[in-house]
Motif scaffolding. Structure first.
Motif, PDB file in Angstrom:
ATOM      1  N   TYR A  32       0.825  -1.209   0.000  1.00 51.33           N
ATOM      2  CA  TYR A  32       0.000   0.000   0.000  1.00 51.33           C
ATOM      3  C   TYR A  32       0.860   1.260   0.000  1.00 51.33           C
ATOM      4  N   ASP A  53      -3.388   1.043  -3.648  1.00 47.95           N
ATOM      5  CA  ASP A  53      -2.859  -0.306  -3.860  1.00 47.95           C
ATOM      6  C   ASP A  53      -1.737  -0.258  -4.893  1.00 47.95           C
ATOM      7  N   LEU A  54      -0.505  -0.372  -4.421  1.00 47.09           N
ATOM      8  CA  LEU A  54       0.639  -0.242  -5.330  1.00 47.09           C
ATOM      9  C   LEU A  54       0.931  -1.537  -6.089  1.00 47.09           C
ATOM     10  N   ARG A  92      -1.081  -3.145  -7.804  1.00 43.61           N
ATOM     11  CA  ARG A  92      -1.815  -3.115  -9.075  1.00 43.61           C
ATOM     12  C   ARG A  92      -1.213  -2.176 -10.118  1.00 43.61           C
TER      13      ARG A  92
END
Lengths: 404, 404
Positions: free
Chosen positions: B42, B58-59, B61
Motif C-alpha cells: 500500500y 494499492d501499489l 496493481r
C-alpha cells in the motif's frame, strides 16, 4: 556580374548571451574559410567595443577541436557587450575597418545590434568604402521582427518548458504545504519565453495553471481571483510570470504601489515580479507562495539546448557569409518557415533598418481571452522550435484498496 | 530462526521532494513483490497524513510501464507532507496499521521522518503489536547523519554544478555590464548543495569564484573584500551563496540589519540571501549585481539527474524491504562508501533515533581557511556522487592578429 570583394572579415557578438550564439559564430568561420576572396577571419572581443579598442583575434587559427567544443559551449565565446555607439565612435569604427582592410562585417545580435550594423553600413557607403554588412539574428527574447523566430529562443523555450514541468511536479507533491509556486521567466517587454512554459502541459492538472505576459496587462484583483479559482479546484497552483509582467495601469508588477499590496511599512513593492506576486498572494489569499527565478541559467542551459535551435543558429551564420559574398549588404538574415506538415525553415533577408526599429510581441491570437494563458496557436508555433519531445513524466494510477 | 512475518506493507514519502525519491519507491515495490510473506503493498498519499486519513492506494496493481515511468519522474509520486505527528495521532496511526494488518512500514524521508518512524516503531513495540519499521533516506540537503551521503543529493549537486558553469559563462561574456552574478542554492542550515557548485571548476578563471555556506558565518566586510579582489583580478565575479548563509553575528544574510546595508528607507534587508548580497555589493562596491535563484527547479531536474543517485535511491528502497523481511526494525538504511580507488557504495543500517536527532553539516576540512570556498577534500568526496562527467565547455584560444 562579379561580386567578388577581396579583404578581411570581422565578426562580433552582442547583447545577452544565448546557448547557441557560438553555433552562429562557428557557422561564420567555417563558411568564410570556403571563400577565397575572404582572407583574414577576425573576431572582435566584446563586440563593437573590441572593434573600437582594436581588441581583435585571429579566428582562422582556431583549430577544429576548439571550434567543435565552442559550438556546444553556451554564451558568447568572443565576449559580448551592450554598448550604444556614439556618433564620433562610428567614424572610429570605419577607421579601424580601413586600417585592417575589413570588407565583411557580421554582427550576431538583436535589434540594437541591427541598428549599430545599419549605421556602420550607411556610413561606409556614404564615405565610398566598400563594406558588406550582414546582421545575424540572436536573442532569447524572440522579439526580432520579420524572422519567423530568433536563434536562441528555441533553447530557452525548451528550458522553461522543462523547468515548469519539474517545479510543477514539486508543487503537486508538496502543495499541501507550499501551495503556490511562481516561476519568473525572462523577457522585459515580450512574453515569448513565459508563454513557452506551457509546452509541456498535457492536461488541466499539469503545470502551468496560469501564465502572465507583459502584452496583456491584467488587474491584480483578476490575478488573485485566477489563483483562488485554480487553488479551489486543484489544491495547489503553478504560475509562470514574465519578469516584465504589468498590472492594469501598465506598471511593472515588480514595482507595484497599489494599496492592496502587502508591505508592513506601506512602501512600494520592489524586486522581481515573482517575488511581488508571491507577496500579493500570501498577503491577500493567505496561501503560502514561493518563487523560482532561474535567471541567466535559463538562457545558458546546454543540457536543455534545442537541437533545432543549435542547427538554425549555425545555418544563419553560414548564410550570412554566403549572402555577403554574393554582394548583399545592410541586411539581416531571417528564418523563413516553410509551409507544409513538417517543420522546416530556410533563410531569407530583411533590411537591417526594419529589424532595428521594430519589436515583435506575442500576437493577440497567441494569448487567451482571459489574458491568463496561451492558445493552441502559440503551441503549434513554438513546439517545433524546441527540437524534439520533452521528457515524459507519469503519475501513479492510485488504485483504491479493497479491504478483505 | 524463522523471521517470517506475514502481513501488509505501507510506504510513504515525506518532506521536500527530490529527483530520485520515486526510484526508492519503485525499489520498495519491486522488492516487496519478491517476498511471499508480504501481501498488500500500500502507498500512503501525502505520507503520514495519508495514513491518518486512511488515504491509501494499492501499489501492487500499478503496471510495470507506470513504474518504469515513475522511476524517471521527479518528485514524490505518492505526494509528500511536512506533518509533525501529535501524541494523539500516534495512537491513531497504530489503529490504522492494525485495521489494515500493516506489518511493514517504510518511510522515505529525512530526519523528521526518521523521528516519526522511530516513535511509531516504539509505540508498536510497547503495545505488543509486531511491526517492522525501516526508514529510507531521502534529502537533497545531504544533512542526514551516519550515511555517507543521502539519495537526492547527487542529483541536485549535479544540477548546481552545471547551473554554475552555465550562469558563469554568461557572466564571463557580459561581465563588462553585469559584473557580479550571485546564485542562490538551497540548504537552510547546511552548505552541501552550495559547495557542489565548485564541481565544474577547472581553473581560477572558471566559476564559481566565491562560495559562502552557513557553516562558516562570515563578516559582510570580508565578503565585500573578497568580491572586490576577484573583480579586480578577473573583471567579473560569480558567487554561489546558500539560502541559509549567515553574517558574522550568526544572522541570516537575508535578514541583515547592519548599518552598511543599502536600503533607502533604513529598513532591514528582507528576502533571499542572493538578493541581499546583490544589494550589498551594488550599494557598497558600485558593481552591478544580479542573482539567479533556481529554487525548486534544482531539486527536481531530471535532465541533470545523477545516474549514481538514481541507482542508489533504488538500492536503499530495495534494501529496506530486505532488511525488514530479515527481521530488522527501528532502523534507517544508510549508504556505506567502500574503500578503494573505484567509488562504490553498499547499504548498511543505523538506528532511526540516531538519524532523527542529528544534522550532518559540512565538516571543517571541506571548507577553506578563508571561509569563502571548498577544499579538494570536498571535491573528492562529492565528485563520484554526481554520476559521471560534467559537460565540457571551451574557450577560444584568441590568437592575436599579425597585421601585414
Amino acid at each position: 556580374m562579379d561580386d567578388t570583394l577581396k579583404g578581411n572579415l570581422i565578426v562580433g557578438q552582442s547583447g545577452g548571451p544565448t546557448a547557441v550564439i557560438n553555433s552562429s559564430l562557428v557557422g561564420v568561420i567555417r563558411e568564410a574559410k570556403k571563400h577565397p576572396e575572404i582572407d583574414g577571419i577576425y573576431g572582435a572581443i566584446h563586440g563593437i567595443e573590441g572593434v573600437l579598442s582594436e581588441n581583435l583575434v585571429d579566428l582562422r587559427r582556431e583549430d577544429e577541436i576548439t571550434l567543435e567544443g565552442i559550438m556546444r559551449t553556451p554564451s558568447a565565446a568572443l565576449g559580448s557587450c551592450r554598448h550604444k555607439v556614439t556618433p564620433g565612435e562610428y567614424d572610429k569604427i570605419l577607421d579601424v575597418f580601413k586600417k585592417y582592410n575589413i570588407r565583411y562585417f557580421f554582427y550576431i545580435g538583436g535589434n540594437d545590434s541591427a541598428d549599430t550594423s545599419h549605421k556602420i553600413g550607411k556610413l561606409a557607403k556614404e564615405s565610398g568604402y566598400e563594406l558588406r554588412v550582414i546582421g545575424i539574428p540572436k536573442t532569447i527574447d524572440n522579439d526580432l521582427a520579420i524572422t519567423d523566430h530568433s536563434p536562441g529562443y528555441g533553447s530557452v523555450a525548451r528550458f522553461i518548458a522543462i523547468a515548469t514541468m519539474d517545479a510543477g511536479k514539486d508543487t503537486e507533491a508538496i502543495g499541501i504545504v507550499d501551495k503556490v509556486k511562481v516561476i519568473e521567466a525572462m523577457g522585459r517587454n515580450a512574453g515569448w519565453i513565459t508563454a513557452a512554459s506551457a509546452l509541456g502541459k498535457k492536461s488541466a492538472e499539469d503545470p502551468p495553471h496560469l501564465i502572465y505576459v507583459p502584452e496583456r496587462p491584467i488587474g491584480i484583483d483578476k490575478m488573485l481571483k485566477d489563483v483562488k479559482e485554480v487553488y479551489d479546484s486543484l489544491g495547489h497552483v503553478v504560475i509562470v510570470i514574465c519578469e516584465g509582467a504589468k498590472d492594469e495601469s501598465g506598471n511593472f508588477l515588480s514595482a507595484s504601489s497599489r494599496a492592496i499590496d502587502v508591505d508592513a511599512f506601506g512602501h512600494k513593492q520592489l524586486g522581481g515580479a515573482a517575488d511581488a506576486l508571491c507577496k500579493l498572494i500570501s498577503g491577500n489569499l493567505g496561501l503560502k507562495a514561493r518563487f523560482d527565478k532561474p535567471g541567466t541559467i535559463q538562457r545558458m542551459s546546454m543540457v536543455c539546448v534545442s537541437e533545432v535551435d543549435l542547427k538554425e543558429a549555425y545555418m544563419v551564420g553560414e548564410a550570412a557569409v554566403r549572402y555577403a559574398a554574393g554582394g548583399e549588404t545592410d541586411k539581416m538574415v531571417i528564418l523563413v518557415r516553410e509551409t507544409g506538415p513538417e517543420y522546416r525553415c530556410t533563410t531569407g533577408l530583411a533590411d537591417l533598418e526594419e529589424i532595428a526599429n521594430a519589436e515583435k510581441k506575442l500576437p493577440d491570437e497567441f494569448i487567451n481571452a482571459e489574458g491568463n494563458f496561451v492558445t493552441q496557436k502559440f503551441i503549434d508555433y513554438a513546439m517545433p522550435l524546441i527540437g524534439g519531445p520533452l521528457p515524459v513524466y507519469m503519475r501513479l494510477r492510485k488504485y483504491p484498496i479493497a479491504l478483505a
